[in-house]
Design an enzyme around this catalytic site. Structure first.
Site, PDB file in Angstrom:
ATOM      1  N   GLU A 102     -15.709  -3.886   1.846  1.00  0.00           N
ATOM      2  CA  GLU A 102     -16.505  -3.225   0.844  1.00  0.00           C
ATOM      3  C   GLU A 102     -15.823  -3.894  -0.679  1.00  0.00           C
ATOM      4  O   GLU A 102     -16.573  -4.228  -1.638  1.00  0.00           O
ATOM      5  CB  GLU A 102     -16.384  -1.531   0.443  1.00  0.00           C
ATOM      6  CG  GLU A 102     -16.917  -0.660   1.691  1.00  0.00           C
ATOM      7  CD  GLU A 102     -16.233  -1.002   3.192  1.00  0.00           C
ATOM      8  OE1 GLU A 102     -15.113  -1.288   3.079  1.00  0.00           O
ATOM      9  OE2 GLU A 102     -16.811  -0.184   3.983  1.00  0.00           O
ATOM     10  N   GLU A 137      -3.120 -14.385   0.956  1.00  0.00           N
ATOM     11  CA  GLU A 137      -3.499 -13.395   2.181  1.00  0.00           C
ATOM     12  C   GLU A 137      -4.953 -13.736   2.807  1.00  0.00           C
ATOM     13  O   GLU A 137      -5.229 -13.815   3.888  1.00  0.00           O
ATOM     14  CB  GLU A 137      -3.297 -12.136   1.721  1.00  0.00           C
ATOM     15  CG  GLU A 137      -3.485 -10.902   3.074  1.00  0.00           C
ATOM     16  CD  GLU A 137      -3.182  -9.588   2.542  1.00  0.00           C
ATOM     17  OE1 GLU A 137      -2.720  -9.309   1.205  1.00  0.00           O
ATOM     18  OE2 GLU A 137      -3.344  -8.765   3.212  1.00  0.00           O
ATOM     19  N   SER A 171       1.053  -1.259   0.117  1.00  0.00           N
ATOM     20  CA  SER A 171      -0.162  -0.084  -0.026  1.00  0.00           C
ATOM     21  C   SER A 171       0.678   1.329  -0.140  1.00  0.00           C
ATOM     22  O   SER A 171       1.942   1.163   0.589  1.00  0.00           O
ATOM     23  CB  SER A 171      -0.902   0.096   1.384  1.00  0.00           C
ATOM     24  OG  SER A 171      -1.520  -1.238   1.449  1.00  0.00           O
TER      25      SER A 171
HETATM   26  C1  LIG Z   1      -3.844  -1.935  10.539  1.00  0.00           C
HETATM   27  C2  LIG Z   1      -3.313  -1.983   9.308  1.00  0.00           C
HETATM   28  C3  LIG Z   1      -2.322  -2.642   8.652  1.00  0.00           C
HETATM   29  C4  LIG Z   1      -1.837  -2.911   7.425  1.00  0.00           C
HETATM   30  N1  LIG Z   1      -0.850  -3.427   7.085  1.00  0.00           N
HETATM   31  C5  LIG Z   1      -0.379  -3.274   5.732  1.00  0.00           C
HETATM   32  C6  LIG Z   1       0.907  -3.818   5.434  1.00  0.00           C
HETATM   33  O1  LIG Z   1       1.730  -4.479   6.205  1.00  0.00           O
HETATM   34  N2  LIG Z   1       1.262  -3.689   4.209  1.00  0.00           N
HETATM   35  C7  LIG Z   1       0.433  -3.376   3.103  1.00  0.00           C
HETATM   36  O2  LIG Z   1       0.852  -3.214   2.059  1.00  0.00           O
HETATM   37  N3  LIG Z   1      -0.742  -2.691   3.428  1.00  0.00           N
HETATM   38  C8  LIG Z   1      -1.370  -2.710   5.002  1.00  0.00           C
HETATM   39  N4  LIG Z   1      -2.353  -2.339   5.027  1.00  0.00           N
HETATM   40  C9  LIG Z   1      -3.185  -1.508   4.070  1.00  0.00           C
HETATM   41  C10 LIG Z   1      -4.479  -2.058   3.643  1.00  0.00           C
HETATM   42  O3  LIG Z   1      -4.302  -3.242   2.659  1.00  0.00           O
HETATM   43  C11 LIG Z   1      -5.141  -0.896   3.033  1.00  0.00           C
HETATM   44  O4  LIG Z   1      -5.516   0.015   4.017  1.00  0.00           O
HETATM   45  C12 LIG Z   1      -6.506  -1.374   2.426  1.00  0.00           C
HETATM   46  O5  LIG Z   1      -6.074  -2.096   1.075  1.00  0.00           O
HETATM   47  C13 LIG Z   1      -7.399  -0.154   2.063  1.00  0.00           C
HETATM   48  O6  LIG Z   1      -6.749   0.657   1.304  1.00  0.00           O
HETATM   49  P1  LIG Z   1      -6.603   2.339   1.877  1.00  0.00           P
HETATM   50  O7  LIG Z   1      -6.589   2.382   3.200  1.00  0.00           O
HETATM   51  O8  LIG Z   1      -6.030   3.147   0.817  1.00  0.00           O
HETATM   52  O9  LIG Z   1      -8.414   2.962   1.552  1.00  0.00           O
HETATM   53  P2  LIG Z   1      -9.227   3.158   0.247  1.00  0.00           P
HETATM   54  O10 LIG Z   1      -8.700   2.209  -0.807  1.00  0.00           O
HETATM   55  O11 LIG Z   1      -8.801   4.606   0.068  1.00  0.00           O
HETATM   56  O12 LIG Z   1     -10.643   3.125   0.637  1.00  0.00           O
HETATM   57  C14 LIG Z   1     -11.196   4.073   1.514  1.00  0.00           C
HETATM   58  C15 LIG Z   1     -12.742   3.540   1.643  1.00  0.00           C
HETATM   59  O13 LIG Z   1     -13.288   3.415   0.445  1.00  0.00           O
HETATM   60  C16 LIG Z   1     -13.787   2.038   0.144  1.00  0.00           C
HETATM   61  N5  LIG Z   1     -13.604   1.771  -1.104  1.00  0.00           N
HETATM   62  C17 LIG Z   1     -12.468   2.140  -1.773  1.00  0.00           C
HETATM   63  N6  LIG Z   1     -12.556   1.612  -3.292  1.00  0.00           N
HETATM   64  C18 LIG Z   1     -13.920   1.055  -3.515  1.00  0.00           C
HETATM   65  C19 LIG Z   1     -14.730   0.645  -4.486  1.00  0.00           C
HETATM   66  N7  LIG Z   1     -14.128   0.317  -5.692  1.00  0.00           N
HETATM   67  N8  LIG Z   1     -15.975   0.171  -3.904  1.00  0.00           N
HETATM   68  C20 LIG Z   1     -16.361   0.322  -2.887  1.00  0.00           C
HETATM   69  N9  LIG Z   1     -15.817   0.833  -1.843  1.00  0.00           N
HETATM   70  C21 LIG Z   1     -14.319   1.280  -1.950  1.00  0.00           C
HETATM   71  C22 LIG Z   1     -12.844   1.169   1.026  1.00  0.00           C
HETATM   72  O14 LIG Z   1     -13.362  -0.038   1.315  1.00  0.00           O
HETATM   73  C23 LIG Z   1     -12.827   1.968   2.212  1.00  0.00           C
HETATM   74  O15 LIG Z   1     -13.797   1.869   3.116  1.00  0.00           O
HETATM   75  C24 LIG Z   1      -2.831  -2.212   6.214  1.00  0.00           C
HETATM   76  C25 LIG Z   1      -3.977  -1.401   6.976  1.00  0.00           C
HETATM   77  C26 LIG Z   1      -4.347  -1.326   8.257  1.00  0.00           C
HETATM   78  C27 LIG Z   1      -5.456  -0.398   8.631  1.00  0.00           C
END
Ligand SMILES: Cc1cc2nc3c(=O)[nH]c(=O)nc-3n(C[C@H](O)[C@H](O)[C@H](O)COP(=O)(O)OP(=O)(O)OC[C@H]3O[C@@H](n4cnc5c(N)ncnc54)[C@H](O)[C@@H]3O)c2cc1C
Length: 387
Positions: free
Chosen positions: A374, A245, A130
């Site tokens: 989602e 995963e 991410s």
């Molecule tokens: C505690 C924690 C640990 C993590 N650890 C890791 C790690 O070790 N390595 C790593 O690479 N990543 C890690 N992640 C990242 C995680 O995989 C991402 O947070 C996740 O993929 C969501 O992406 P975002 O946070 O950018 O949210 P966004 O993608 O910006 O989403 C924000 C909101 O919009 C919704 N949304 C987005 N697109 C759509 C769509 N097309 N349709 C409907 N709803 C949608 C999402 O579901 C969410 O509710 C971690 C996250 C957390 C919170």
């Protein structure tokens, strides 16, 4: 479909239970029970060494790479028993994520170099997928890797990096061809965290813990021999890894353990002199979540037994992820309610009071990481409902 375990499987479960009871160190068990993460790196490493010494270091790996070769049913039973006994989880990043990618797409040299050190716990891996603005829409990632002789030079930023402060290695998705379509210009790199130019910055979470980081790459030189698969074909590795995963993500073992804790808490907590478990409304809410968990467990077994018959896991994994995370979050909500005002005492006696609120807050992450719920619903809508 027969969802009962065979006599062999029941004997295996008893063997795991006895092993964990005899070999899980008391101090580690106590810390897991109390939710005390102060020595998490040391605890996880020690437990991995103990499992490895017994030949159980990698329960999901094939035998040729030093794994147990267990089928999904045995892996499931192992996880249930470990969770019930308050054993630490085995971190997924090395064992369950990068290792299968290296086995499938890595060179023999990469397999020989990295896999044994994941197995015995010498190398701690973290995940660099991410980025700010590229979570769900992962293919939009911007971290660049430019070729310079026999090295790539990496520049960019990763977000939400779990426990990377303990890691020696990070597997990263990087953009190697900015002109290509997003999915076509990405590569999968293995990067030594001690390389000059890598900087970690902690991200504080709701519970106050230091569980995730931002990672910055400033002209980080990575040998080309650390590329897995073909240049620009990293999306194939990325998708393969994400499939891994989401296996075992239903978290049945953890939910069962927390449900037992909830029942105990409700049995003890006083409201007007009576335990909360005697209150019909609260008791029915516990019964409701217990039934949902049981239904999830049966669904999980159906998926596992289906996989045993060689059916690939499909959108079922998304279903298990959504329901599993919702149920575990619900149980932690009820735990906080069971404690009532005592939940606000951040320092308290016993194992429940200081843990419940922090745990409740921390587990909000479950419905976000590993592909947010989602996004899982989108997968179900497209693949099951054909919308
Ligand atoms: C505690 C924690 C640990 C993590 N650890 C890791 C790690 O070790 N390595 C790593 O690479 N990543 C890690 N992640 C990242 C995680 O995989 C991402 O947070 C996740 O993929 C969501 O992406 P975002 O946070 O950018 O949210 P966004 O993608 O910006 O989403 C924000 C909101 O919009 C919704 N949304 C987005 N697109 C759509 C769509 N097309 N349709 C409907 N709803 C949608 C999402 O579901 C969410 O509710 C971690 C996250 C957390 C919170």
């Amino acid at each position: 479909m027969d969802l009962n375990f065979s006599p062999d499987e029941l004997a295996f479960r008893a063997e795991v239970r006895a092993f964990v009871a005899a070999h899980l160190p008391d101090d580690i068990r106590d810390r897991v029970r109390r939710g005390d993460e102060s020595q998490v790196a040391d605890d996880l490493r020690r437990w991995q060494e103990i499992l490895h010494a017994h030949g159980w270091g990698a329960v999901m790996w094939p035998r040729e790479f030093g794994g147990t070769g267990w089928d999904k049913t045995r892996q499931y039973l192992f996880e249930i028993e470990c969770a019930a006994a308050d054993a630490p989880i085995q971190l997924p990043f090395g064992l369950k994520m990068v290792a299968p990618v290296i086995m499938r797409y890595g060179t023999p040299a990469q397999q020989q170099r990295f896999l044994p050190r994941i197995l015995d716990g010498s190398d701690w891996w973290c995940q660099g997928y991410s980025e700010p603005g590229s979570g769900s829409d992962l293919a939009s990632l911007k971290t660049r890797a430019e070729r310079d002789g026999d090295h790539y030079v990496v520049n960019g930023q990763k977000a939400w990096n779990t426990l990377g402060q303990h890691a020696g290695w990070i597997f990263c998705l990087v953009r190697t061809d900015p002109a290509a379509k997003p999915q076509r210009g990405i590569s999968f790199l293995l990067i030594d965290m001690r390389t000059p130019g890598i900087r970690l910055q902690p991200t504080r979470l709701l519970d106050g813990g230091h569980e995730v980081n931002e990672v910055f790459f400033d002209n980080v030189r990575v040998p080309v021999k650390n590329l897995v698969g073909e240049e620009n074909a990293g999306w194939t590795c990325a998708k393969f890894l994400l499939g891994h995963e989401r296996t075992n993500i239903a978290g049945i073992g953890a939910s069962r353990r927390e449900l037992a804790r909830l029942r105990r808490m409700a049995g003890e907590a006083g409201r007007n002199g009576a335990p909360l478990a005697d209150n019909p409304v609260f008791a029915s809410r516990i019964a409701q979540v217990a039934l949902e968990l049981r239904a999830l467990e049966v669904t999980n077994l159906r998926v596992i037994f289906g996989e045993a018959r060689q059916q690939a896991p499909g959108p079922e994994a998304s279903m298990l992820k959504i329901r599993g995370t919702e149920i575990l979050q619900r149980i932690t909500e009820l735990q906080v309610e069971a404690l009532g005002a005592r939940a606000l005492e951040y320092e308290g006696d016993g194992e429940d009071v200081p843990r419940a609120v922090g745990h409740y807050m921390n587990l909000r992450k479950l419905s976000i990481y590993g592909g947010s719920n989602e996004i899982q619903r989108n997968i179900i809508a497209q693949m099951v409902l054909q919308l």
